[in-house]
Design an enzyme around this catalytic site. Structure first.
Site, PDB file in Angstrom:
ATOM      1  N   HIS A  46     -12.553 -43.696  -4.799  1.00 29.57           N
ATOM      2  CA  HIS A  46     -13.515 -43.593  -3.700  1.00 29.57           C
ATOM      3  C   HIS A  46     -14.438 -42.409  -3.958  1.00 29.57           C
ATOM      4  O   HIS A  46     -14.191 -41.591  -4.840  1.00 29.57           O
ATOM      5  CB  HIS A  46     -12.788 -43.399  -2.357  1.00 29.57           C
ATOM      6  CG  HIS A  46     -12.087 -42.071  -2.249  1.00 29.57           C
ATOM      7  ND1 HIS A  46     -10.886 -41.816  -2.867  1.00 29.57           N
ATOM      8  CD2 HIS A  46     -12.426 -40.915  -1.615  1.00 29.57           C
ATOM      9  CE1 HIS A  46     -10.508 -40.583  -2.615  1.00 29.57           C
ATOM     10  NE2 HIS A  46     -11.434 -40.006  -1.860  1.00 29.57           N
TER      11      HIS A  46
ATOM     12  N   ASP B 122     -16.333 -39.343  -1.450  1.00 28.40           N
ATOM     13  CA  ASP B 122     -16.216 -38.816  -0.089  1.00 28.40           C
ATOM     14  C   ASP B 122     -17.549 -38.971   0.636  1.00 28.40           C
ATOM     15  O   ASP B 122     -18.612 -38.738   0.055  1.00 28.40           O
ATOM     16  CB  ASP B 122     -15.822 -37.332  -0.130  1.00 28.40           C
ATOM     17  CG  ASP B 122     -14.400 -37.146  -0.664  1.00 28.40           C
ATOM     18  OD1 ASP B 122     -13.670 -38.139  -0.799  1.00 28.40           O
ATOM     19  OD2 ASP B 122     -14.042 -35.987  -0.939  1.00 28.40           O
TER      20      ASP B 122
ATOM     21  N   HIS C 230     -13.392 -40.444  -7.356  1.00 24.12           N
ATOM     22  CA  HIS C 230     -12.119 -39.812  -7.690  1.00 24.12           C
ATOM     23  C   HIS C 230     -10.966 -40.628  -7.125  1.00 24.12           C
ATOM     24  O   HIS C 230     -11.180 -41.571  -6.362  1.00 24.12           O
ATOM     25  CB  HIS C 230     -12.085 -38.348  -7.221  1.00 24.12           C
ATOM     26  CG  HIS C 230     -12.436 -38.123  -5.788  1.00 24.12           C
ATOM     27  ND1 HIS C 230     -13.722 -38.214  -5.304  1.00 24.12           N
ATOM     28  CD2 HIS C 230     -11.666 -37.825  -4.714  1.00 24.12           C
ATOM     29  CE1 HIS C 230     -13.733 -37.966  -4.009  1.00 24.12           C
ATOM     30  NE2 HIS C 230     -12.482 -37.741  -3.620  1.00 24.12           N
TER      31      HIS C 230
ATOM     32  N   ARG D 100       3.959 -35.481  -3.353  1.00 27.84           N
ATOM     33  CA  ARG D 100       2.848 -34.541  -3.558  1.00 27.84           C
ATOM     34  C   ARG D 100       2.261 -34.180  -2.195  1.00 27.84           C
ATOM     35  O   ARG D 100       2.149 -35.046  -1.318  1.00 27.84           O
ATOM     36  CB  ARG D 100       1.764 -35.205  -4.415  1.00 27.84           C
ATOM     37  CG  ARG D 100       0.474 -34.416  -4.510  1.00 27.84           C
ATOM     38  CD  ARG D 100      -0.515 -35.125  -5.428  1.00 27.84           C
ATOM     39  NE  ARG D 100      -1.674 -34.311  -5.694  1.00 27.84           N
ATOM     40  CZ  ARG D 100      -2.799 -34.361  -4.988  1.00 27.84           C
ATOM     41  NH1 ARG D 100      -2.918 -35.194  -3.975  1.00 27.84           N
ATOM     42  NH2 ARG D 100      -3.812 -33.578  -5.298  1.00 27.84           N
TER      43      ARG D 100
HETATM   44  O1  LIG Z   1      -5.188 -35.371  -1.870  1.00 25.06           O
HETATM   45  C1  LIG Z   1      -6.082 -35.092  -2.672  1.00 25.06           C
HETATM   46  O2  LIG Z   1      -5.912 -34.358  -3.640  1.00 25.06           O
HETATM   47  C2  LIG Z   1      -7.467 -35.662  -2.541  1.00 25.06           C
HETATM   48  C3  LIG Z   1      -7.627 -36.634  -1.435  1.00 25.06           C
HETATM   49  C4  LIG Z   1      -9.019 -37.161  -1.342  1.00 25.06           C
HETATM   50  O3  LIG Z   1      -9.654 -37.510  -2.297  1.00 25.06           O
HETATM   51  C5  LIG Z   1      -9.630 -37.245   0.001  1.00 25.06           C
HETATM   52  O4  LIG Z   1      -8.978 -36.846   0.980  1.00 25.06           O
HETATM   53  O5  LIG Z   1     -10.789 -37.692   0.094  1.00 25.06           O
HETATM   54 FE   LIG Z   2     -11.726 -37.879  -1.691  1.00 27.09          FE
END
Ligand SMILES: O=C(O)CCC(=O)C(=O)O
Ligand SMILES: [Fe+2]
Length: 249
Positions: A132, A134, A188, A197
């Site tokens: 995705h 952001d 990403h 995690r």
């Molecule tokens: O949890 C992460 O490291 C990234 C999560 C992510 O890409 C997001 O919250 O948009």
């Molecule tokens: Fe993200």
């Protein structure tokens, strides 16, 4: 992965010390470069205490496991307020990078922090967070040592390795649109690993009902000319019509 593929590192220390040697200008230029090439960078000496982030991540793990959620909440709120300060600094730097009036990006922002726990990979499922971009202005990511965040750069996945108390910063769609794609909102994902995690994602988002379009500073001169002309002289020829696509978040 070649060393040059690793995420660019930006040292924000000059913003927290007396700027005798013009260090802030150097750091601002490093942010501009990183946002153009990767849309992501690793911030070090960012002003958010490393032990505070570590405690927030630990307590976030506890938060998912324990019935008493009060203490984790206080630490996570403290972390949120430090991220808010860092978010404002990064926006100030981006304002400068984009040559915008001071404080402009602040107007676009409504902050939000998400505390996440990712489950370990299984044979059937190894996607923690699918690919995705952001929708935010900027995102700050604080993660534990498990890893799994990856950034798409020139067709290759570059790991955003955890470590050293650094904070991963990325540009979202709002900055991409405002800058007419001069700065990148990189794709990403999070790939699941063998362990649970934990991460904290802090987003500076536009206010809910806000429309975003490229700022005039980032439109080509000819476009600007045509736009002005179109207002007074509606175009007769099809090829003179300029459509700027509005972008809803
Ligand atoms: O949890 C992460 O490291 C990234 C999560 C992510 O890409 C997001 O919250 O948009
Ligand atoms: Fe993200």
């Amino acid at each position: 992965m070649a060393a040059s593929d690793a995420l660019p590192v930006v040292d924000l220390a000059p913003f927290f010390t007396e700027d005798v040697k013009g260090g802030t200008a150097g750091a601002t230029e490093a942010v501009r470069q990183a946002c153009q090439t990767h849309g992501f960078f690793r911030a070090v000496n960012h002003g958010v205490p490393i032990d505070l982030m570590a405690r927030a991540l630990e307590l976030s793990a506890a938060f998912f496991a324990l019935p008493d959620r009060r203490r984790p909440r206080e630490t996570v709120e403290e972390c949120y307020s430090k991220f808010t300060e860092l978010g404002l600094l990064i926006q100030k730097i981006l304002n400068e990078c984009m040559g915008l009036p001071p404080g402009l990006l602040k107007d676009y922002n409504d902050d939000l922090m998400i505390v996440r726990r990712y489950l370990p990979a299984t044979e059937e499922e190894s996607t923690g967070f699918s690919t995705h971009e952001d929708a935010s202005c900027i995102t700050l990511i604080c993660q534990d040592d498990v890893g799994g965040l990856e950034v798409l750069k020139d067709g290759h996945w570059v790991p955003a390795e955890p470590g050293g108390g650094s904070i991963i910063v990325n540009i979202g769609d709002v900055i991409k649109v405002l800058s007419n794609s001069k700065l990148k909102s990189a794709t990403h994902q999070v790939v699941s690993k063998a362990a649970h995690r934990h991460s904290l994602s802090f987003f500076s988002n536009p206010h809910g009902d806000r429309w975003v379009e490229p700022l005039p500073e980032f439109l080509y001169k000819e476009y600007q000319g045509l736009l002005v002309r179109n207002k007074t002289h509606p175009p007769a020829r099809h090829e003179d019509v300029v459509n700027i696509t509005r972008y809803a978040i």
